[in-house]
Design an enzyme around this catalytic site. Structure first.
Site, PDB file in Angstrom:
ATOM      1  N   VAL A 122       0.827  -1.205   0.000  1.00  0.00           N
ATOM      2  CA  VAL A 122       0.000   0.000   0.000  1.00  0.00           C
ATOM      3  C   VAL A 122       0.863   1.256   0.000  1.00  0.00           C
ATOM      4  O   VAL A 122       0.591   2.216  -0.719  1.00  0.00           O
ATOM      5  CB  VAL A 122      -0.971  -0.001   1.204  1.00  0.00           C
ATOM      6  CG1 VAL A 122      -1.765   1.288   1.247  1.00  0.00           C
ATOM      7  CG2 VAL A 122      -1.923  -1.193   1.127  1.00  0.00           C
TER       8      VAL A 122
ATOM      9  N   THR B 114      10.054  -6.310   5.173  1.00  0.00           N
ATOM     10  CA  THR B 114       8.998  -6.947   4.376  1.00  0.00           C
ATOM     11  C   THR B 114       8.784  -6.223   3.056  1.00  0.00           C
ATOM     12  O   THR B 114       8.165  -6.763   2.152  1.00  0.00           O
ATOM     13  CB  THR B 114       7.656  -6.989   5.148  1.00  0.00           C
ATOM     14  OG1 THR B 114       7.301  -5.668   5.560  1.00  0.00           O
ATOM     15  CG2 THR B 114       7.766  -7.874   6.379  1.00  0.00           C
TER      16      THR B 114
ATOM     17  N   ALA C 203       4.621  -1.251   9.502  1.00  0.00           N
ATOM     18  CA  ALA C 203       4.058  -2.088  10.570  1.00  0.00           C
ATOM     19  C   ALA C 203       4.214  -3.554  10.200  1.00  0.00           C
ATOM     20  O   ALA C 203       4.242  -3.912   9.028  1.00  0.00           O
ATOM     21  CB  ALA C 203       2.577  -1.777  10.778  1.00  0.00           C
TER      22      ALA C 203
ATOM     23  N   SER D 217       2.290  -6.976   9.957  1.00  0.00           N
ATOM     24  CA  SER D 217       0.851  -7.063   9.667  1.00  0.00           C
ATOM     25  C   SER D 217       0.319  -8.480   9.464  1.00  0.00           C
ATOM     26  O   SER D 217      -0.754  -8.657   8.907  1.00  0.00           O
ATOM     27  CB  SER D 217       0.536  -6.231   8.408  1.00  0.00           C
ATOM     28  OG  SER D 217       1.265  -6.720   7.298  1.00  0.00           O
TER      29      SER D 217
ATOM     30  N   TYR E 194      -2.200  -8.163  16.468  1.00  0.00           N
ATOM     31  CA  TYR E 194      -2.046  -7.214  15.361  1.00  0.00           C
ATOM     32  C   TYR E 194      -3.112  -6.124  15.449  1.00  0.00           C
ATOM     33  O   TYR E 194      -2.804  -4.925  15.445  1.00  0.00           O
ATOM     34  CB  TYR E 194      -2.143  -7.946  14.010  1.00  0.00           C
ATOM     35  CG  TYR E 194      -2.357  -7.000  12.856  1.00  0.00           C
ATOM     36  CD1 TYR E 194      -1.389  -6.058  12.517  1.00  0.00           C
ATOM     37  CD2 TYR E 194      -3.541  -7.020  12.110  1.00  0.00           C
ATOM     38  CE1 TYR E 194      -1.591  -5.159  11.465  1.00  0.00           C
ATOM     39  CE2 TYR E 194      -3.747  -6.143  11.063  1.00  0.00           C
ATOM     40  CZ  TYR E 194      -2.771  -5.208  10.746  1.00  0.00           C
ATOM     41  OH  TYR E 194      -2.976  -4.314   9.720  1.00  0.00           O
TER      42      TYR E 194
ATOM     43  N   VAL F  10     -10.105 -23.398   1.063  1.00  0.00           N
ATOM     44  CA  VAL F  10     -11.301 -22.653   1.464  1.00  0.00           C
ATOM     45  C   VAL F  10     -11.563 -23.016   2.921  1.00  0.00           C
ATOM     46  O   VAL F  10     -11.957 -24.137   3.230  1.00  0.00           O
ATOM     47  CB  VAL F  10     -12.515 -23.026   0.584  1.00  0.00           C
ATOM     48  CG1 VAL F  10     -13.769 -22.324   1.078  1.00  0.00           C
ATOM     49  CG2 VAL F  10     -12.244 -22.705  -0.876  1.00  0.00           C
TER      50      VAL F  10
ATOM     51  N   ARG G   6     -16.115 -10.937   2.358  1.00  0.00           N
ATOM     52  CA  ARG G   6     -15.234  -9.826   2.698  1.00  0.00           C
ATOM     53  C   ARG G   6     -15.438  -8.668   1.727  1.00  0.00           C
ATOM     54  O   ARG G   6     -15.851  -8.849   0.582  1.00  0.00           O
ATOM     55  CB  ARG G   6     -13.763 -10.268   2.666  1.00  0.00           C
ATOM     56  CG  ARG G   6     -13.395 -11.327   3.704  1.00  0.00           C
ATOM     57  CD  ARG G   6     -13.488 -10.773   5.109  1.00  0.00           C
ATOM     58  NE  ARG G   6     -13.118 -11.741   6.134  1.00  0.00           N
ATOM     59  CZ  ARG G   6     -13.973 -12.487   6.815  1.00  0.00           C
ATOM     60  NH1 ARG G   6     -15.286 -12.406   6.549  1.00  0.00           N
ATOM     61  NH2 ARG G   6     -13.554 -13.321   7.755  1.00  0.00           N
TER      62      ARG G   6
END
Length: 320
Positions: free
Chosen positions: A12, A35, A71, A73, A137, A201, A215
């Site tokens: 992001v 990361t 962060a 995550s 988290y 799944v 979601r």
């Protein structure tokens, strides 16, 4: 304007940094590359390899604000290594706030999360919903939100926290390349690439239309635009909290089926037991973001999100 983007070599953060550059701003990315990826730092951004605990080394009064993405995550990891999350996410953010105060930088946009809410009592989820995170988290991100509220009240910080739901898709050369990968869409696309045999799944007996979890997926470019709007909306002494989502949910099976259509691959699936703490439905109300930021996501189509992610996944596969 000049902005520091912490964690700007991550998924992001890199897309937001690119949007800032395209809007004509000066950008410095601060990332320790634990990361993130050096290739994720947009062309045109200055890059500092370092830790947010040391932000005071680089932050000075020439900066107009900070966008904070740095962060840890991984929800699962936070359960077995909570100390890492309190140290990096909370202590790191406290050091960053101190550096901002010292340098006189009084504007912050914080990358928060829907994990602050935990199991929702009702959906769509409002910002007024109880915050009861079910893992370290989410708890660490909520702690930082409280910290920012205190900083705004005591020291006049102008702050906006953006609580993301499921971010997906890609923007040009910038997309998801987590290691290990834990997000559904890139995992499904790894099956399409032949890098995984099947997609798991986790539970097919939820009280949803097809039995799988639902979601709220938001395109990363829509998300990035919200951050630029937040910079304009931030007011001294106020801490605004906004959910970012489309207000629509897609089930795990809908995502898999869409990926089959987009990629042309069969994508086998295997039903596995439910994971603890997975709510049946997580969907955001983004009314506050629309009202306070003037934000209107335009890329709500699941096929478009998966298509962008697939193109990015294919492009980085050619690098190896």
């Amino acid at each position: 304007m000049k902005y520091l983007v912490t964690g700007g070599a991550g998924y992001v953060g890199s897309v937001v940094a690119q949007h800032l550059l395209e809007a004509g701003h000066e950008v410095t990315v601060l990332d320790n590359l634990s990361t993130g990826f050096r290739a994720g730092v947009p062309v045109g951004a200055a890059f500092v390899e370092g830790d947010i605990r040391d932000a005071a080394k680089w932050l000075d009064s020439s900066y107009d604000g900070v966008l904070h993405f740095a962060a840890s995550s991984q929800v699962g990891e936070s359960v077995v290594k909570p100390e890492k999350y309190w140290d990096n996410n909370v202590a790191g953010s406290m050091a960053l706030l101190g550096a901002m105060r010292e340098a006189g930088v009084r504007k912050l946009v914080f990358s928060s999360t829907a994990a602050t809410y935990g199991e929702p009592e009702q959906v769509p989820i409002l910002e007024t919903a109880p915050t009861r995170p079910t893992n370290p988290y989410g708890a660490s991100k909520l702690a930082v939100d409280h910290m920012i509220t205190s900083e705004a009240n005591a020291h006049g910080l102008a702050a906006v926290s953006l609580r993301y739901f499921n971010v997906a898709g890609a923007y040009g050369a910038y997309g998801e390349r987590h290691d290990p990968e834990s997000h559904l869409i890139p995992l499904v696309l790894q099956v399409a690439q032949g890098r995984r045999e099947a997609i798991s799944v986790f539970g097919d007996d939820y009280p949803t239309h097809d039995g799988t979890c639902v979601r709220d997926y938001i395109h990363v470019a829509d998300l990035a635009e919200a951050h630029l709007l937040a910079l304009t909306a931030a007011r001294p002494g106020e801490h605004l909290i906004c959910n970012l989502g489309n207000g629509n949910g897609f089930s795990v099976r809908q995502v898999i089926e869409t990926a089959r259509e987009v990629t042309g691959h069969p994508i086998p699936e295997v039903v596995a037991p439910r994971r603890g703490g997975d709510p049946a439905v997580l969907v955001a109300s983004a009314d506050t973001a629309r009202e306070k930021l003037g934000w209107n996501p335009t890329r709500a189509d699941l096929a478009g999100i998966v298509t962008d992610a697939w193109e990015f996944t294919q492009s980085i596969a050619k690098e190896h």
